[in-house]
Design a protein around this motif. Sequence first.
Motif, PDB file in Angstrom:
ATOM      1  N   LEU A 113       0.809  -1.218   0.000  1.00 11.57           N
ATOM      2  CA  LEU A 113       0.000   0.000   0.000  1.00 11.57           C
ATOM      3  C   LEU A 113       0.844   1.270   0.000  1.00 11.57           C
ATOM      4  CD1 LEU A 113      -2.628  -1.011   2.713  1.00 11.57           C
ATOM      5  CD2 LEU A 113      -2.902  -1.070   0.216  1.00 11.57           C
ATOM      6  N   ALA A 114       1.944   1.269   0.757  1.00 10.96           N
ATOM      7  CA  ALA A 114       2.708   2.504   0.933  1.00 10.96           C
ATOM      8  C   ALA A 114       4.135   2.192   1.369  1.00 10.96           C
ATOM      9  CB  ALA A 114       2.033   3.399   1.972  1.00 10.96           C
ATOM     10  N   ARG A 115       4.994   3.168   1.103  1.00 12.81           N
ATOM     11  CA  ARG A 115       6.391   3.132   1.541  1.00 12.81           C
ATOM     12  C   ARG A 115       6.639   4.419   2.311  1.00 12.81           C
ATOM     13  NH1 ARG A 115      11.558   2.079  -2.409  1.00 12.81           N
ATOM     14  NH2 ARG A 115      13.189   2.907  -1.055  1.00 12.81           N
ATOM     15  N   TYR A 116       7.362   4.311   3.419  1.00  9.57           N
ATOM     16  CA  TYR A 116       7.622   5.466   4.267  1.00  9.57           C
ATOM     17  C   TYR A 116       9.120   5.601   4.511  1.00  9.57           C
ATOM     18  CZ  TYR A 116       2.722   4.565   5.261  1.00  9.57           C
ATOM     19  OH  TYR A 116       1.373   4.323   5.136  1.00  9.57           O
ATOM     20  N   SER A 117       9.575   6.817   4.590  1.00 10.83           N
ATOM     21  CA  SER A 117      10.993   7.086   4.822  1.00 10.83           C
ATOM     22  C   SER A 117      11.365   6.767   6.267  1.00 10.83           C
ATOM     23  CB  SER A 117      11.310   8.557   4.530  1.00 10.83           C
ATOM     24  OG  SER A 117      10.991   9.363   5.641  1.00 10.83           O
ATOM     25  N   PRO A 118      12.653   6.621   6.525  1.00  9.23           N
ATOM     26  CA  PRO A 118      13.102   6.388   7.895  1.00  9.23           C
ATOM     27  C   PRO A 118      12.663   7.496   8.860  1.00  9.23           C
ATOM     28  CG  PRO A 118      14.867   5.909   6.370  1.00  9.23           C
ATOM     29  CD  PRO A 118      13.757   6.547   5.574  1.00  9.23           C
ATOM     30  N   ARG A 119      12.509   8.699   8.363  1.00  7.22           N
ATOM     31  CA  ARG A 119      12.113   9.823   9.219  1.00  7.22           C
ATOM     32  C   ARG A 119      10.650   9.758   9.647  1.00  7.22           C
ATOM     33  NH1 ARG A 119      16.005  13.527   9.660  1.00  7.22           N
ATOM     34  NH2 ARG A 119      17.598  13.629   8.041  1.00  7.22           N
ATOM     35  N   THR A 120       9.843   8.975   8.931  1.00  6.64           N
ATOM     36  CA  THR A 120       8.433   8.836   9.290  1.00  6.64           C
ATOM     37  C   THR A 120       8.342   7.940  10.517  1.00  6.64           C
ATOM     38  OG1 THR A 120       7.820   9.019   6.966  1.00  6.64           O
ATOM     39  CG2 THR A 120       6.147   8.167   8.472  1.00  6.64           C
ATOM     40  N   THR A 121       7.842   8.504  11.596  1.00  4.86           N
ATOM     41  CA  THR A 121       7.781   7.763  12.854  1.00  4.86           C
ATOM     42  C   THR A 121       6.618   6.774  12.838  1.00  4.86           C
ATOM     43  OG1 THR A 121       6.311   9.350  13.915  1.00  4.86           O
ATOM     44  CG2 THR A 121       8.713   9.736  14.128  1.00  4.86           C
TER      45      THR A 121
END
Length: 162
Positions: free
Chosen positions: A139-147
């Motif tokens: 569904l989605a990919r999140y960066s390392p900065r996304t808590t």
Amino acid sequence: MTTIYDFSPAGADGIPHPLSDYSDKVLLIVNTASRCGFTPQYEGLETLWRKYRSAGLVVLAFPCNQFGAQEPGTSDEIARFCTMNYAVTFPILAKIDVNGPKAEPLYGYLKQERPGLFGSRAIKWNFTKFLVGRNGRVLARYSPRTTPTALERDVTAALGGG
């Protein structure tokens, strides 16, 4: 059509861990490291896991030593660190590569399905996160900065509660 359920990465014990075991679950897949500036995210991942596992969320951690050699330990050392420092109870699988010729095939699939910024398929750092729906599709990919806290709305939507 390929889905997440077609993959069986190794568990921390080296035994194949079929993701088909999580059919109809929502997965949050994260490449992790114990000596990273983002390592405190283990706490937030554990909070999400405890809050939503009865609704069908599974958090899967894949230790990776490809970024700044920030995960040098053995599987036992990694598990002990996570348990002692962050009370982690979600599954921690075998240490893997996420980029390059030895990359875990699961990560090849994840990167193909949800490329990063500007279409890059490479994982840029530890604690990149992928959210997978109950149907096995990314569904989605999140960066390392996304808590992990910032993911809660998407997690509840994927679980069918928002």
